[in-house]
Enzyme design. Sequence first.
Site, PDB file in Angstrom:
ATOM      1  N   SER A 130      39.582  95.443  14.416  1.00 59.30           N
ATOM      2  CA  SER A 130      39.913  95.541  12.996  1.00 59.30           C
ATOM      3  C   SER A 130      38.721  96.003  12.174  1.00 59.30           C
ATOM      4  CB  SER A 130      40.380  94.190  12.449  1.00 59.30           C
ATOM      5  OG  SER A 130      40.621  94.323  11.058  1.00 59.30           O
ATOM      6  N   LYS A 184      45.244  89.891  16.897  1.00 59.13           N
ATOM      7  CA  LYS A 184      45.148  91.047  15.989  1.00 59.13           C
ATOM      8  C   LYS A 184      46.457  91.222  15.209  1.00 59.13           C
ATOM      9  CE  LYS A 184      43.568  94.672  13.891  1.00 59.13           C
ATOM     10  NZ  LYS A 184      44.482  95.649  13.558  1.00 59.13           N
ATOM     11  N   HIS A 187      46.418  88.698  12.545  1.00 65.67           N
ATOM     12  CA  HIS A 187      45.461  89.191  11.541  1.00 65.67           C
ATOM     13  C   HIS A 187      46.183  90.155  10.597  1.00 65.67           C
ATOM     14  CE1 HIS A 187      42.904  92.490  10.103  1.00 65.67           C
ATOM     15  NE2 HIS A 187      41.918  91.618  10.013  1.00 65.67           N
ATOM     16  N   ASN A 188      46.942  91.069  11.183  1.00 65.10           N
ATOM     17  CA  ASN A 188      47.621  92.062  10.348  1.00 65.10           C
ATOM     18  C   ASN A 188      48.742  91.430   9.524  1.00 65.10           C
ATOM     19  OD1 ASN A 188      45.902  93.801  11.664  1.00 65.10           O
ATOM     20  ND2 ASN A 188      47.407  95.430  11.769  1.00 65.10           N
ATOM     21  N   GLU A 191      47.021  90.069   6.725  1.00 61.44           N
ATOM     22  CA  GLU A 191      46.615  91.239   5.921  1.00 61.44           C
ATOM     23  C   GLU A 191      47.786  91.687   5.024  1.00 61.44           C
ATOM     24  OE1 GLU A 191      44.752  94.560   8.196  1.00 61.44           O
ATOM     25  OE2 GLU A 191      46.370  95.784   7.411  1.00 61.44           O
TER      26      GLU A 191
END
Length: 468
Positions: A130, A184, A187-188, A191
């Site tokens: 990222s 990940k 995480h997104n 986000e």
Amino acid sequence: MSKAEIGVFGLAVMGSNLALNIADHGYKVALSNRTSSKIDQMMESAGELAGRFIPNTGLGAFVRSIKKPRAIIIMVKAGKPVDLTIQALLEHMEEGDAIIEAGNANYRDSMRRFEELRARGIGFLGVGVSGGEEGARFGPSIMAGGSKDQWHNAEEILTAISAKFNGEPCAAYLGTSGAGHFVKTIHNGIEYADMQMIAEVFGVMRDGLGMTPAECAQVFKKWNEGPLNSYLIEITGLVLEAVDEKTGKPLVELILDKAGQKGTGRWSAIAAQELGVAATTIEGAVAARAISALKEERIAAQSVYGAPGAGEAKMSLGQLEQALLAGKIAAYAQGFAIMKKASEENGWELPLGTIARIWRAGCIIRSGFLDQMAKSYEKDHAVNLLVAPDFVEIMQASSDALRNVVAAGALGAFPLPCLSAALAYFDGYRRAEGTANLIQGQRDFFGAHGFVLTDREGEQHGDWPSTL
Ligand code: 6PG
């Protein structure tokens, strides 16, 4: 010619920037790409670093130019292109070599690839990277999953190229196959929620408080110096102050209000649903992007209902700042809760404190309070952030503002899907006496699904009347 320490296949922006980053740290890198023009472009623009690259169009020569046991980073479009690339590389790789897949892969694909490659004696690391283009070039956050041996082989290089927070590398091994790409994905998801909540606040400032983009930019810049300090708040200020050269208008006013999405936010919401974890802020953000895509339908609907009133929001900038803070904590709480459950289900033992630590720099959701979050999870791995002592204090101080903003938003017809989801999550989570007793009664009524009574042992059924 001496061999390369690592290979990078796939030289679009992310791949070429990663390769430059690795070369910058003194490593020799073998390069290849499906089309040779990208390799040429990369060599032409590499400047002094060109001497650290061994470019090869042919896959055999590319693989042979890497020291054994070979490690090859592949950075191609998620999905089929990854499988095709792996298949092609396998023809030239040998037992003991490894593939490091660094794109935004679906974690289930990473689990499958890990097994398929293991059967052929090839190692596999699924690595979430990222930080966008700049991160890849100058220090991303790196989330690795796969075999620990493969991590140890690649650790030196991946750690060297990662972002550093107070000197600590933002790269870590997080668990077996799938763990890196799962983290990940979440995480997104966070986000998406974070970006959506910021956009909701921007909407209130623009439509409810009558502020210009330049005025909004100043507010976000100020907020970036306080508890909301984060990369996303920082770039929001910069996006809002940008001016279109051709027209002299604020650029944001010319950008079409249809959000794209490549899928990771959706995967995050799907994972949460599959695991039975509440991820309403992430779901709200994904849904908001879907509604944004319906531009023509929205125009038609506005002509049916009339334009919502403007300049009427009964809320202050201070309340908006606090609401955003509370909303963000709820979104992170949900993201970490998904990871905790996934970890139990998949036997990953995801280190939540480490994950927060490697998100402190490099990645898109880096923010001031991740350090505090890391400490909370290191103290108590199982805690929901909403009841972690440091965050209780923040929620106590900011949840009333969130409530006011959501209430005023509802009255003013400002869509706040993420902020309102955050508030409902908070209110649901902190209420000891819920209403699922009624759900259980209904379920038993029509389906004899049974319920538990608070004053008795065992499953019970109601003696319900017939509705026929
Ligand atoms: C990152 C970003 C990166 C990319 C997203 C965009 O962590 O560096 O998340 O992975 O910008 O994939 O996703 P959408 O196109 O779905 O918004």
